[in-house]
Design an enzyme around this catalytic site. Structure first.
Site, PDB file in Angstrom:
ATOM      1  N   GLY A  41     -52.260 -49.206  46.344  1.00 48.97           N
ATOM      2  CA  GLY A  41     -52.056 -48.533  45.061  1.00 48.97           C
ATOM      3  C   GLY A  41     -52.680 -49.365  43.950  1.00 48.97           C
ATOM      4  N   ALA A  51     -55.597 -49.081  42.314  1.00 44.67           N
ATOM      5  CA  ALA A  51     -56.587 -48.527  41.383  1.00 44.67           C
ATOM      6  C   ALA A  51     -56.103 -48.509  39.940  1.00 44.67           C
ATOM      7  CB  ALA A  51     -56.971 -47.114  41.826  1.00 44.67           C
ATOM      8  N   ILE A  98     -49.285 -50.787  38.067  1.00 44.90           N
ATOM      9  CA  ILE A  98     -48.737 -52.083  38.499  1.00 44.90           C
ATOM     10  C   ILE A  98     -49.666 -52.740  39.521  1.00 44.90           C
ATOM     11  CG2 ILE A  98     -46.825 -53.131  39.804  1.00 44.90           C
ATOM     12  CD1 ILE A  98     -44.966 -50.985  38.463  1.00 44.90           C
ATOM     13  N   ALA A 111     -52.666 -54.292  37.686  1.00 43.59           N
ATOM     14  CA  ALA A 111     -52.248 -55.496  36.936  1.00 43.59           C
ATOM     15  C   ALA A 111     -52.033 -56.668  37.901  1.00 43.59           C
ATOM     16  CB  ALA A 111     -50.968 -55.206  36.150  1.00 43.59           C
ATOM     17  N   ASP A 114     -56.559 -47.983  47.867  1.00 40.81           N
ATOM     18  CA  ASP A 114     -55.995 -46.852  47.114  1.00 40.81           C
ATOM     19  C   ASP A 114     -56.556 -45.557  47.690  1.00 40.81           C
ATOM     20  OD1 ASP A 114     -54.500 -46.857  44.081  1.00 40.81           O
ATOM     21  OD2 ASP A 114     -55.369 -44.940  44.734  1.00 40.81           O
ATOM     22  N   ASN A 152     -47.529 -51.639  47.331  1.00 37.91           N
ATOM     23  CA  ASN A 152     -47.198 -51.144  45.988  1.00 37.91           C
ATOM     24  C   ASN A 152     -47.417 -49.635  45.841  1.00 37.91           C
ATOM     25  OD1 ASN A 152     -47.174 -51.290  42.847  1.00 37.91           O
ATOM     26  ND2 ASN A 152     -49.245 -50.573  43.342  1.00 37.91           N
ATOM     27  N   TYR A 185     -36.517 -40.012  45.328  1.00 36.18           N
ATOM     28  CA  TYR A 185     -37.259 -41.216  44.914  1.00 36.18           C
ATOM     29  C   TYR A 185     -36.357 -42.439  45.100  1.00 36.18           C
ATOM     30  CZ  TYR A 185     -39.800 -44.553  41.978  1.00 36.18           C
ATOM     31  OH  TYR A 185     -40.474 -45.667  41.517  1.00 36.18           O
ATOM     32  N   LYS A 200     -36.598 -45.891  47.602  1.00 35.22           N
ATOM     33  CA  LYS A 200     -36.595 -47.260  47.073  1.00 35.22           C
ATOM     34  C   LYS A 200     -35.400 -48.063  47.608  1.00 35.22           C
ATOM     35  CE  LYS A 200     -40.416 -46.844  44.803  1.00 35.22           C
ATOM     36  NZ  LYS A 200     -41.599 -47.601  45.246  1.00 35.22           N
TER      37      LYS A 200
END
Ligand SMILES: NC(=O)c1ccc[n+]([C@@H]2O[C@H](COP(=O)([O-])OP(=O)(O)OC[C@H]3O[C@@H](n4cnc5c(N)ncnc54)[C@H](O)[C@@H]3O)[C@@H](O)[C@H]2O)c1
Ligand SMILES: CCCCC/C=C\C=C\[C@H](O)C/C=C\C/C=C\CCCC(=O)O
Length: 257
Positions: free
Chosen positions: A12, A14, A17, A20, A36, A91, A151, A155
């Site tokens: 993930g 691209a 988070i 960064a 990604d 991620n 969701y 998690k």
């Protein structure tokens, strides 16, 4: 150079988070494989990073993390390019309550599968050098989210999986940790369909910057004392650790958020 000689793989990567995190790892001297599903943005982003850092510091690997073959290829390609993988940041994630089975596949099943692959490619017991896995969960993996139950389930699953895997992975020389950020200023949050009351709640809690979460991920990657940690990143408390009953230092008072 905190991460000189290390090779990170970030899914993930691209944007948000993931991006960064990639940027911070490059700044600290790591080589990074960016994975990604979004090839267009991924290729463009990686090319910018190569200009800013060095051509051979970053590589883009188009990957749908829900595809087992592509996930395996992601590891193989990174190792082919950089010689090894020592940091895996799982991620990639989505927030889509309508397509909750797909969401569970991306947010939970793929993170689990990638952790198992990390063992296969990094374990001391299989000739690897060991390393660290950081799974990106959410504060919704500790607290209930009435506006996103599936969701939240994905998690919570990652928190339970990470804590449960910790001891199994000791002999492999692999530390596995997870990070639970609060709301963060990314496309995921910007595009989430929320009622005005929910938006108000988000505003009242506050919104982190992706760079703050990346700093937390870097800390988990580099602090060799951390294994099985459930790190929280919140506006109120910054970086902190959530303790569960049975954890050393647990007290019900300390575990309040
Ligand atoms: N934004 C928040 O408020 C927040 C808070 C806590 C945790 N998180 C978690 O952080 C992680 C990153 O989220 P973000 O906010 O940066 O979101 P984002 O939407 O900005 O970025 C997610 C990235 O994942 C990629 N992706 C989606 N499905 C994929 C797949 N099947 N295979 C490979 N890549 C895929 C997307 O293309 C995108 O680049 C997610 O796991 C998310 O659940 C986000
Ligand atoms: C499908 C649900 C959409 C959710 C909104 C979009 C993205 C947000 C994702 C984050 O992972 C959520 C993070 C934290 C929310 C968890 C608990 C809420 C209470 C926050 C607090 O009081 O600390």
């Amino acid at each position: 150079m905190l991460l000189a000689g290390e090779v990170a793989l970030v899914t993930g990567a691209a944007r948000g988070i993931g991006l960064a995190t990639v940027r911070l790892m490059l700044q600290h001297g790591a080589k990074v494989g960016l994975a990604d599903i979004d090839e267009t943005v991924g290729v463009a982003t990686c090319s910018e990073l190569q200009k800013e850092f060095s051509r051979n510091a970053a590589t883009f690997i188009p990957t749908d993390v829900t595809d087992s073959m592509q996930l395996r290829r992601m590891f193989q390609t990174t190792i082919k390019e950089f010689g090894k993988v020592s940091i895996v940041c799982n991620n990639a994630g989505v927030a889509d309550e309508q397509n909750w089975k797909k969401m569970i596949a991306v947010n939970m099943v793929a993170m689990m599968e990638s952790t198992h692959l990390a063992v296969e490619f990094m374990s001391h017991t299989r000739g690897g050098e060991g390393g660290v896995v950081i799974n990106v969960s959410s504060m919704g993996g500790i607290l209930p989210m009435p506006f996103g139950p599936s969701y939240s389930a994905s998690k919570f699953g990652i928190v339970g999986f990470t804590r449960s895997m910790t001891e199994c992975l000791e002999r492999d020389g692999i530390r596995v940790n997870c990070v639970c950020p609060e709301f963060t200023d990314t496309a995921m949050l910007a595009t989430a369909s929320m009622t005005s009351e929910q938006l108000e709640m988000v505003q009242s809690v506050g919104i982190l910057q992706p760079e703050q979460v990346a700093e937390a991920i870097l800390q988990l990657a580099t602090d060799s004392s951390k294994a099985g940690a459930v790190m929280t990143v919140t506006m109120k408390r910054g970086i902190d650790f959530f303790l569960f009953p049975g954890d050393p230092g647990y007290s019900s008072k300390k575990s309040k958020l």
